[in-house]
Design a protein around this motif. Structure first.
Motif, PDB file in Angstrom:
ATOM      1  N   ILE A 179       0.846  -1.196   0.000  1.00 35.50           N
ATOM      2  CA  ILE A 179       0.000   0.000   0.000  1.00 35.50           C
ATOM      3  C   ILE A 179       0.879   1.243   0.000  1.00 35.50           C
ATOM      4  O   ILE A 179       0.604   2.219  -0.706  1.00 35.50           O
ATOM      5  CB  ILE A 179      -0.947   0.005   1.219  1.00 35.50           C
ATOM      6  CG1 ILE A 179      -1.937  -1.153   1.135  1.00 35.50           C
ATOM      7  CG2 ILE A 179      -1.709   1.329   1.317  1.00 35.50           C
ATOM      8  CD1 ILE A 179      -2.822  -1.299   2.351  1.00 35.50           C
ATOM      9  N   MET A 180       1.966   1.194   0.775  1.00 39.88           N
ATOM     10  CA  MET A 180       2.907   2.312   0.822  1.00 39.88           C
ATOM     11  C   MET A 180       3.435   2.630  -0.582  1.00 39.88           C
ATOM     12  O   MET A 180       3.435   3.789  -1.014  1.00 39.88           O
ATOM     13  CB  MET A 180       4.073   1.964   1.750  1.00 39.88           C
ATOM     14  CG  MET A 180       5.209   2.977   1.757  1.00 39.88           C
ATOM     15  SD  MET A 180       6.731   2.290   2.491  1.00 39.88           S
ATOM     16  CE  MET A 180       7.249   1.149   1.197  1.00 39.88           C
ATOM     17  N   LYS A 181       3.844   1.591  -1.298  1.00 42.02           N
ATOM     18  CA  LYS A 181       4.403   1.793  -2.636  1.00 42.02           C
ATOM     19  C   LYS A 181       3.366   2.364  -3.596  1.00 42.02           C
ATOM     20  O   LYS A 181       3.676   3.240  -4.402  1.00 42.02           O
ATOM     21  CB  LYS A 181       4.961   0.467  -3.172  1.00 42.02           C
ATOM     22  CG  LYS A 181       6.200  -0.021  -2.439  1.00 42.02           C
ATOM     23  CD  LYS A 181       6.623  -1.397  -2.930  1.00 42.02           C
ATOM     24  CE  LYS A 181       7.822  -1.920  -2.141  1.00 42.02           C
ATOM     25  NZ  LYS A 181       8.183  -3.302  -2.560  1.00 42.02           N
ATOM     26  N   SER A 182       2.134   1.866  -3.522  1.00 43.06           N
ATOM     27  CA  SER A 182       1.113   2.356  -4.440  1.00 43.06           C
ATOM     28  C   SER A 182       0.720   3.799  -4.127  1.00 43.06           C
ATOM     29  O   SER A 182       0.479   4.598  -5.037  1.00 43.06           O
ATOM     30  CB  SER A 182      -0.128   1.443  -4.406  1.00 43.06           C
ATOM     31  OG  SER A 182      -0.720   1.425  -3.130  1.00 43.06           O
ATOM     32  N   LEU A 183       0.694   4.159  -2.845  1.00 39.34           N
ATOM     33  CA  LEU A 183       0.375   5.544  -2.476  1.00 39.34           C
ATOM     34  C   LEU A 183       1.473   6.498  -2.932  1.00 39.34           C
ATOM     35  O   LEU A 183       1.192   7.594  -3.427  1.00 39.34           O
ATOM     36  CB  LEU A 183       0.189   5.657  -0.963  1.00 39.34           C
ATOM     37  CG  LEU A 183      -1.101   5.063  -0.385  1.00 39.34           C
ATOM     38  CD1 LEU A 183      -1.091   5.140   1.138  1.00 39.34           C
ATOM     39  CD2 LEU A 183      -2.331   5.777  -0.936  1.00 39.34           C
ATOM     40  N   LEU A 184       2.723   6.072  -2.779  1.00 38.39           N
ATOM     41  CA  LEU A 184       3.836   6.914  -3.232  1.00 38.39           C
ATOM     42  C   LEU A 184       3.808   7.055  -4.749  1.00 38.39           C
ATOM     43  O   LEU A 184       4.083   8.133  -5.292  1.00 38.39           O
ATOM     44  CB  LEU A 184       5.170   6.312  -2.785  1.00 38.39           C
ATOM     45  CG  LEU A 184       5.458   6.335  -1.274  1.00 38.39           C
ATOM     46  CD1 LEU A 184       6.739   5.579  -0.962  1.00 38.39           C
ATOM     47  CD2 LEU A 184       5.546   7.770  -0.756  1.00 38.39           C
ATOM     48  N   ALA A 185       3.452   5.986  -5.435  1.00 38.31           N
ATOM     49  CA  ALA A 185       3.374   6.033  -6.896  1.00 38.31           C
ATOM     50  C   ALA A 185       2.270   6.968  -7.368  1.00 38.31           C
ATOM     51  O   ALA A 185       2.394   7.621  -8.409  1.00 38.31           O
ATOM     52  CB  ALA A 185       3.151   4.629  -7.453  1.00 38.31           C
ATOM     53  N   GLU A 186       1.191   7.056  -6.581  1.00 34.44           N
ATOM     54  CA  GLU A 186       0.092   7.953  -6.939  1.00 34.44           C
ATOM     55  C   GLU A 186       0.476   9.411  -6.720  1.00 34.44           C
ATOM     56  O   GLU A 186      -0.093  10.300  -7.336  1.00 34.44           O
ATOM     57  CB  GLU A 186      -1.160   7.624  -6.118  1.00 34.44           C
ATOM     58  CG  GLU A 186      -1.810   6.299  -6.478  1.00 34.44           C
ATOM     59  CD  GLU A 186      -2.432   6.288  -7.869  1.00 34.44           C
ATOM     60  OE1 GLU A 186      -2.703   7.380  -8.412  1.00 34.44           O
ATOM     61  OE2 GLU A 186      -2.627   5.195  -8.412  1.00 34.44           O
ATOM     62  N   GLY A 187       1.431   9.652  -5.810  1.00 36.52           N
ATOM     63  CA  GLY A 187       1.916  11.014  -5.615  1.00 36.52           C
ATOM     64  C   GLY A 187       1.413  11.719  -4.374  1.00 36.52           C
ATOM     65  O   GLY A 187       1.221  12.934  -4.393  1.00 36.52           O
ATOM     66  N   VAL A 188       1.219  10.976  -3.263  1.00 38.36           N
ATOM     67  CA  VAL A 188       0.801  11.640  -2.030  1.00 38.36           C
ATOM     68  C   VAL A 188       1.907  12.591  -1.566  1.00 38.36           C
ATOM     69  O   VAL A 188       3.098  12.334  -1.764  1.00 38.36           O
ATOM     70  CB  VAL A 188       0.476  10.620  -0.904  1.00 38.36           C
ATOM     71  CG1 VAL A 188      -0.771   9.825  -1.246  1.00 38.36           C
ATOM     72  CG2 VAL A 188       1.649   9.693  -0.632  1.00 38.36           C
ATOM     73  N   SER A 189       1.504  13.690  -0.952  1.00 35.99           N
ATOM     74  CA  SER A 189       2.479  14.710  -0.550  1.00 35.99           C
ATOM     75  C   SER A 189       3.340  14.259   0.626  1.00 35.99           C
ATOM     76  O   SER A 189       4.485  14.682   0.768  1.00 35.99           O
ATOM     77  CB  SER A 189       1.757  16.009  -0.196  1.00 35.99           C
ATOM     78  OG  SER A 189       0.804  15.783   0.830  1.00 35.99           O
ATOM     79  N   ARG A 190       2.787  13.395   1.481  1.00 27.86           N
ATOM     80  CA  ARG A 190       3.533  12.885   2.643  1.00 27.86           C
ATOM     81  C   ARG A 190       2.884  11.593   3.089  1.00 27.86           C
ATOM     82  O   ARG A 190       1.654  11.460   3.048  1.00 27.86           O
ATOM     83  CB  ARG A 190       3.501  13.914   3.779  1.00 27.86           C
ATOM     84  CG  ARG A 190       4.141  13.478   5.071  1.00 27.86           C
ATOM     85  CD  ARG A 190       5.647  13.634   5.087  1.00 27.86           C
ATOM     86  NE  ARG A 190       6.223  13.029   6.285  1.00 27.86           N
ATOM     87  CZ  ARG A 190       6.229  13.608   7.501  1.00 27.86           C
ATOM     88  NH1 ARG A 190       5.704  14.810   7.658  1.00 27.86           N
ATOM     89  NH2 ARG A 190       6.786  12.989   8.521  1.00 27.86           N
ATOM     90  N   LEU A 191       3.679  10.632   3.507  1.00 29.01           N
ATOM     91  CA  LEU A 191       3.156   9.337   3.967  1.00 29.01           C
ATOM     92  C   LEU A 191       3.838   8.941   5.266  1.00 29.01           C
ATOM     93  O   LEU A 191       5.072   8.951   5.367  1.00 29.01           O
ATOM     94  CB  LEU A 191       3.386   8.250   2.909  1.00 29.01           C
ATOM     95  CG  LEU A 191       2.955   6.830   3.264  1.00 29.01           C
ATOM     96  CD1 LEU A 191       1.464   6.783   3.588  1.00 29.01           C
ATOM     97  CD2 LEU A 191       3.267   5.863   2.138  1.00 29.01           C
ATOM     98  N   VAL A 192       3.014   8.592   6.261  1.00 25.97           N
ATOM     99  CA  VAL A 192       3.524   8.185   7.569  1.00 25.97           C
ATOM    100  C   VAL A 192       2.869   6.869   7.959  1.00 25.97           C
ATOM    101  O   VAL A 192       1.661   6.689   7.766  1.00 25.97           O
ATOM    102  CB  VAL A 192       3.219   9.259   8.639  1.00 25.97           C
ATOM    103  CG1 VAL A 192       3.678   8.791  10.011  1.00 25.97           C
ATOM    104  CG2 VAL A 192       3.888  10.581   8.283  1.00 25.97           C
ATOM    105  N   ILE A 193       3.645   5.945   8.497  1.00 27.28           N
ATOM    106  CA  ILE A 193       3.111   4.685   9.020  1.00 27.28           C
ATOM    107  C   ILE A 193       3.024   4.805  10.532  1.00 27.28           C
ATOM    108  O   ILE A 193       3.997   5.160  11.197  1.00 27.28           O
ATOM    109  CB  ILE A 193       4.002   3.485   8.635  1.00 27.28           C
ATOM    110  CG1 ILE A 193       4.040   3.301   7.106  1.00 27.28           C
ATOM    111  CG2 ILE A 193       3.508   2.207   9.309  1.00 27.28           C
ATOM    112  CD1 ILE A 193       5.016   2.237   6.629  1.00 27.28           C
TER     113      ILE A 193
END
Length: 308
Positions: A179-193
């Motif tokens: 899910i992390m990889k797909s969200l980054l590929a979509e272009g989210v501005s920031r991702l935190v787990i």
């Protein structure tokens, strides 16, 4: 022959068949037995219609130790929108959460609302099962629209609403890192787990800029992300409490030796622990010194968030 709306009970169907058979013609003995049977059915229906039970309303609630009990909280001054899943129940709790959409539309109404309000940001709750079904499309739409929104992808390792199907080890893949990889590929501005077990991410290859934090830091993280322009995301990773119970019973997960206990002689009976924990296992108990609180050890799933 049968009503087009509402349910079809065996009694309704039986009476419809009886009427049809009579119209087609049946022998006298069979007709008599059929009439007797229909009379019994109608008598039972009358009894049921006369039965009136006065019951208090009991709203559905999060299970004890449910990860949504922690993950659906929002910081003061913010609000969230609900989606499809157990986390929808946050709507009738004190969580500043309202409305919902179809599966795969979580947060998208904000695309239309944002230009017409002084509000600058909202949170959107999105379950892991919904994400895999169609929820990624909602995030994609929010990114394309350029709105300020933070999605909380609630990864509880089970599609709890439909029987607890596992989502973490499926052949087609549905893990936190995927899910992390797909969200980054979509272009989210920031991702935190965010997780209750940060140690399990030691040595795990994370995407650029992705950080892992304990769930105790959720409020701080949300306050930071609501100030970041664009579509950001929090991946909240904590196993479904009911699944934990099942796996512990089957020997597939360690059962913690620690338990939470309230000393009724020390308890002041204010009830604040029930409010703060929002947990069904914190129960009232009547004592000679008045109403106190206790932990129901049969329903407690050993989440320990109540001690906060």
């Amino acid at each position: 022959l049968l009503r087009a709306k509402a349910d079809l009970t065996p009694a309704i169907i039986a009476k419809a068949i009886a009427r049809r058979l009579k119209k087609l013609g049946v022998d006298g003995d069979i007709a008599a037995r059929m009439d007797a049977r229909i009379a019994v059915i109608e008598a039972r229906e009358r009894q049921l219609s006369e039965l009136k039970v006065n019951t208090g309303e009991r709203a559905p609630w999060f299970c004890s130790g449910c990860p949504h009990n922690t993950s659906t909280r929002v910081p003061e001054g913010s609000r969230a929108v609900a989606g499809i899943g157990c986390h929808y129940m946050a709507v009738w709790m004190d969580r500043s959460t309202s409305t919902f959409t179809q599966m795969g539309g979580e947060g998208v109404p904000w695309v239309g609302q944002a230009p017409f309000t002084n509000e600058t940001h909202i949170f959107a709750n999105l379950g892991d099962g919904t994400y895999f079904h169609s929820g990624l499309l909602a995030i994609r739409q929010s990114i394309a629209a350029g709105v300020n929104i933070t999605y909380k992808v609630l990864y509880n390792d089970a599609v709890a609403m439909t029987g607890g199907q596992q989502v973490g080890e499926r052949p087609e893949g549905h893990s936190v890192t995927q899910i992390m990889k797909s969200l980054l590929a979509e272009g989210v501005s920031r991702l935190v787990i965010v997780t209750d077990e940060p140690a399990k991410y030691e040595g795990v290859a994370l995407g650029e800029g992705v950080t892992v934090h304990h769930r105790d830091e959720l409020d701080r993280i949300q306050r930071e992300l609501r100030e970041i322009p664009g579509c950001s995301a929090i991946l909240y990773d904590q196993t479904c409490a009911t699944e934990k119970r099942r796996r512990r019973k089957r020997g597939k997960m360690a059962d913690p030796a620690k338990r939470v206990v309230i000393n009724e002689l020390v308890c002041e009976g204010c009830g604040d622990c029930s409010v703060q924990s929002n947990c069904l296992s914190v129960e009232p108990v009547e004592t000679e010194f008045g109403r106190k609180r206790r932990i129901n050890q049969n329903t407690c799933n050993k989440d320990y968030s109540c001690v906060k």
